[in-house]
Design an enzyme around this catalytic site. Sequence first.
Site, mmCIF file in Angstrom:
data_model
loop_
_atom_site.group_PDB
_atom_site.id
_atom_site.type_symbol
_atom_site.label_atom_id
_atom_site.label_comp_id
_atom_site.label_asym_id
_atom_site.label_seq_id
_atom_site.Cartn_x
_atom_site.Cartn_y
_atom_site.Cartn_z
ATOM 1 N N THR A 628 0.849 -1.185 0.000
ATOM 2 C CA THR A 628 0.000 0.000 0.000
ATOM 3 C C THR A 628 0.889 1.241 0.000
ATOM 4 O O THR A 628 1.817 1.316 0.793
ATOM 5 C CB THR A 628 -0.880 -0.012 1.276
ATOM 6 O OG1 THR A 628 -1.559 -1.249 1.287
ATOM 7 C CG2 THR A 628 -1.862 1.128 1.287
ATOM 8 N N GLN A 680 -3.843 -7.174 -6.314
ATOM 9 C CA GLN A 680 -4.331 -7.681 -5.029
ATOM 10 C C GLN A 680 -5.562 -6.906 -4.601
ATOM 11 O O GLN A 680 -5.635 -5.685 -4.788
ATOM 12 C CB GLN A 680 -3.261 -7.535 -3.946
ATOM 13 C CG GLN A 680 -3.664 -8.288 -2.696
ATOM 14 C CD GLN A 680 -2.791 -8.008 -1.494
ATOM 15 O OE1 GLN A 680 -2.587 -6.875 -1.120
ATOM 16 N NE2 GLN A 680 -2.280 -9.059 -0.888
ATOM 17 N N CYS A 710 -3.602 -8.511 5.754
ATOM 18 C CA CYS A 710 -3.563 -7.128 6.218
ATOM 19 C C CYS A 710 -3.978 -7.063 7.694
ATOM 20 O O CYS A 710 -5.078 -7.474 8.048
ATOM 21 C CB CYS A 710 -4.509 -6.276 5.363
ATOM 22 S SG CYS A 710 -4.426 -4.570 5.827
ATOM 23 N N LYS A 749 -2.659 -14.405 -0.224
ATOM 24 C CA LYS A 749 -1.512 -14.038 0.626
ATOM 25 C C LYS A 749 -1.979 -14.054 2.078
ATOM 26 O O LYS A 749 -2.938 -13.361 2.430
ATOM 27 C CB LYS A 749 -1.004 -12.642 0.237
ATOM 28 C CG LYS A 749 0.185 -12.205 1.051
ATOM 29 C CD LYS A 749 0.909 -11.056 0.347
ATOM 30 C CE LYS A 749 2.092 -10.563 1.158
ATOM 31 N NZ LYS A 749 1.729 -9.652 2.219
ATOM 32 N N HIS A 779 3.392 -14.972 4.606
ATOM 33 C CA HIS A 779 4.245 -13.991 5.302
ATOM 34 C C HIS A 779 4.457 -14.567 6.706
ATOM 35 O O HIS A 779 3.486 -14.766 7.444
ATOM 36 C CB HIS A 779 3.532 -12.640 5.331
ATOM 37 C CG HIS A 779 4.285 -11.594 6.114
ATOM 38 N ND1 HIS A 779 3.738 -10.392 6.478
ATOM 39 C CD2 HIS A 779 5.552 -11.578 6.591
ATOM 40 C CE1 HIS A 779 4.627 -9.683 7.149
ATOM 41 N NE2 HIS A 779 5.728 -10.391 7.237
ATOM 42 N N ASN A 810 7.720 -15.294 2.407
ATOM 43 C CA ASN A 810 7.859 -13.837 2.489
ATOM 44 C C ASN A 810 8.203 -13.414 3.925
ATOM 45 O O ASN A 810 7.646 -13.940 4.872
ATOM 46 C CB ASN A 810 6.517 -13.204 2.070
ATOM 47 C CG ASN A 810 6.448 -11.716 2.349
ATOM 48 O OD1 ASN A 810 5.484 -11.258 2.933
ATOM 49 N ND2 ASN A 810 7.443 -10.968 1.951
ATOM 50 N N GLY A 811 9.159 -12.500 4.028
ATOM 51 C CA GLY A 811 9.497 -11.910 5.320
ATOM 52 C C GLY A 811 10.981 -11.721 5.521
ATOM 53 O O GLY A 811 11.753 -12.674 5.450
#
Length: 1001
Positions: A628, A680, A710, A749, A779, A810-811
Amino acid sequence: MEAGREGQPPPGKKRKGPEAAIAAKYRRGPEVATRRIEDKKLKGKLRYTERLVADAQQAAAKVEEWLLPAEAGELEAEGMERTWRFSQADIAQAVEAGAARKAFDLQLPALGPYSLAFTRSGRHMLLAGRKGHLALMDWQRHRLVCEVQVKETVHDACFLHNEQFFAAAQKRYTYIYDKRGLEVHCLEDTTEATRLEFLPHHFLLSSVGSTGVLRYQDTSTGRIVATHRTKQGPCDVMRQNPWNAVLCLGHGNGTVTMWTPNITTPVVRMLCHHGPVRSLAVDGSGRHMVTTGADGQVKVWDLRTFQPLHAYYSPSPAEWCDISQRGMLAVGYGRRIQVWKDALSGKQQSPYMTHRLAGGTLRNFRFVPYEDVLGIGHSGGMSTMLVPGAGEPNFDSFVANPYQTDKQRKEAEVHMLLDKLQPEMITLDPSSVTQVVREPREVQKEKQAAAEEANRARQAERRAKNEEKTKMKGKNKPSRRQGKKQANIIEERKPAIKARMREQGVAAEHGHKRERQEPAVPDGVPRALHRFFKKSAGMLHGARVALGRRVQRAGRSTWAASGADSAAAAAAPAPVAEQPPLEQQQAPKQQQQAPKPLVLEPLTSEQLERNAAIVERLRGQLILAPLTRGNHLPFRRLCADFGAEVLFSEMAFARPLLKGDRKERAMLRRADNEKTYGVQFATNQISEGVGAAEAAAEAGADFVDLNVGCPIYEATRRGLGAALLRKPAKLAKLVNGIALKSPLPLTVKIRLGENDDKINVEEVVGLLQAAGAAAVTVHGRTMLQRYKRPASWELIERVARMHSVPVVGNGDVLTHYEARRRMDSHGCHAVMVGRGALIKPWLFWEHKEGRELAPTAAERVAIYRRLVAYMKEHFRDDERGKRAAFYFLPWHFNFFCRYRPMPEEVYGAASLQQPLISTRWDSIACAELGETVAELDPLERLLRCESEAAFCPIAEALWEAGSDADAEAALRRLAADSLAGWEEELRASGRDSGRDEAVEG
Ligand SMILES: Cc1cc2nc3c(=O)[nH]c(=O)nc-3n(C[C@H](O)[C@H](O)[C@H](O)COP(=O)(O)O)c2cc1C
């Protein structure tokens, strides 16, 4: 020099001079001479009138004497003197002893920087130290009332309706404390607030913070009155207009918006600065507003026309401003504070007073109501500055009484509650509340005719009803009563008659209800058990019917979630033929009430092929994460230039997207050089998801991604983002529903779970596989974890090896060697990178080449200029385009400034032990590489400077430069002029390291 207040009489002495002067003011001309009038009646009348006039004159003089006993004093310079040269020590010597006592310093260096607030009467002061220290003081007696250490970051604090309660915006929630320092409420709805304002006439506590959501909560009822999404990103500037209770917010893109609880969009939006708004203040009459911006300007606005009146330039962007009760303007930056007199009504040439803080860097300041004092919160504690003429010398005890007794306070509290205004009454022009809006005469006539017609119809109806009633008359007459009695006698005989008829088999013929057929009880069953037998037979019958129906419905086109890993498969209904005889299924009650089986439909072979094709394109890629604010088209274009092959858009909310919201739709646009592009979106409705996927397909996306990660409250409270992890079965149905109808392959995700106790990633990935997700990005953090601990790659690996659906890890990937390691040894299909790409967009090149690029400062300036060039193309190279671009450009330096070279031979091993990105370095220079701050090139130091004050000027220099060389020269000039100040400011503020929390989407 003259200071202090005039006209204050010594206590106990009658004031002759001033009183006589006041009385003269109310005289109504010369007295009528009555001595020579002979008519006694007339003479008496005139004398009486004269007496009345004299009494009225005396009363008026007395009232004025009591209500306005003092006039404000001011500094006056003589000859060559200038008031702004007077030091605080000079002033303290000149003023009376009581006023001089108000000049003091509180040294609290450990827990600052401090912000402060005062009650409306100016009697109490609240100190809020950023490191958790809250202190309530009786300002007049210099006495500590309470003190508490909350052991977490405190962003802001304010009093509620009086000194009995105060609110503190802490790290996650906002809390309310009483004057003993005891926590009385935790406002769980008010999360991540950074600014608080209390509207005293409406009992509304308003908050705004890193989520950009403005909330109004009624503190007398606890009700959330309104929640508005400002859609302007994190907000750190909020002040109320005391005249109309409208809240003014300052935003990062230079606008100020004004809000009321009744309208979900701002009632006024003004572009005030190029670059973020730093602070604002509104004067007591609500006529003037002052804003300060990162562009170094201090502007005075007329709030009746919303036009600027005049502007001042400050040497450094002003961090804070405030307006006193008598219209003096204080502006502060770094360690300096300037006070301007009459600055609102006209442009002044020089300030009225200046002051340099000895104790630390400024955090905030407030004028003390009804005092000539400015209270200053700073990194070293709290100080005061005497500003003669700042406060209102006369207080109205009905409004605010600094000398209030306990009894008066209680009474005032009751009165305040009785007089409480409703939130609906907050309008831009409060006088409109008392105005009557008359409708045009024709409309009035029409309404009257309609009302008369309705009346006539009602009367007619009533009359008709009455007539009906008349017909029914006689219901209770004696003959009827007798008849009823007869009927009751027959009733008594009814059972006997019925039994006889049953024996004779008459019932069926006469259409009577047939008695339920008793199921045959097998021989040998004891009579006492017959009723159980009957019951279970009935239940079995019901169960058989219901089950038969469900199987019929589902039998045609369903398949249960497949795979050994799916818990749902066990619960799915078996085909009818395989069911054991129903009588044998007399299972215990709990088993019969088992939850509905999860029924997921398989994708068609065409859809599976489509999934396989996209999965192939993701294999082994370093994917740019959805970000974002970060992932706008120009930034993606830059990453694609550096070789990023798979890129995600910013997250779009599906609902506004489908309603045609222009901003959401604009997010979908694809750049020409993006090879594989995913959009997304966030939703919890199948239809919205399908609609969003169709919109993405129209925009040229290759696949879509559902956001289930999120963590921000604004999304989770609506059941979006990571909140979907709470109900995995529901999530699977959602994904299945979208995947079946979406024109594009769907990936998802997710995070590891809601919190450390609810990690359900293994179950969720299994269900998503069954639901038809093409791939799942994990994530490696929980929803509540944010960026405080490293991502768990052990769990990502376990999930990747457990399921056959491709898992993208991811991370915390910041370097090419980490990306390679994660891909090779953790079983991931691909690796996604978020902050790593924001810090160094050339990471994709490094991943492809397998070596570090390590661009010099000048080379990085060229890269950032390329981003600027793409922004100019995308947003346009004019004022409007610049405004749009500046929502993003200074923000990027939040990340760019964290770049440090990280050769594998030096950092390779350390990155395993210390993977958390935000704590990998804590200094401008890298000691491991032999760098020292003093030896670093000033341009390099400027690009690594983490002060937010630097971001806007850097962005400005890049935007205005005609070439890379020009940009470099401009930045070097900037470094020479301002870098030392920014670095000093950073050192003094001792900022937290949890920066990433504020920016996550
Ligand atoms: C500024 C910012 C914005 C983000 N916005 C989103 C988003 O819109 N959707 C999403 O799924 N994740 C979002 N994330 C999370 C990232 O996609 C990513 O999962 C997270 O940052 C961890 O990856 P990293 O350690 O490589 O940064 C955002 C992260 C940041 C820092």
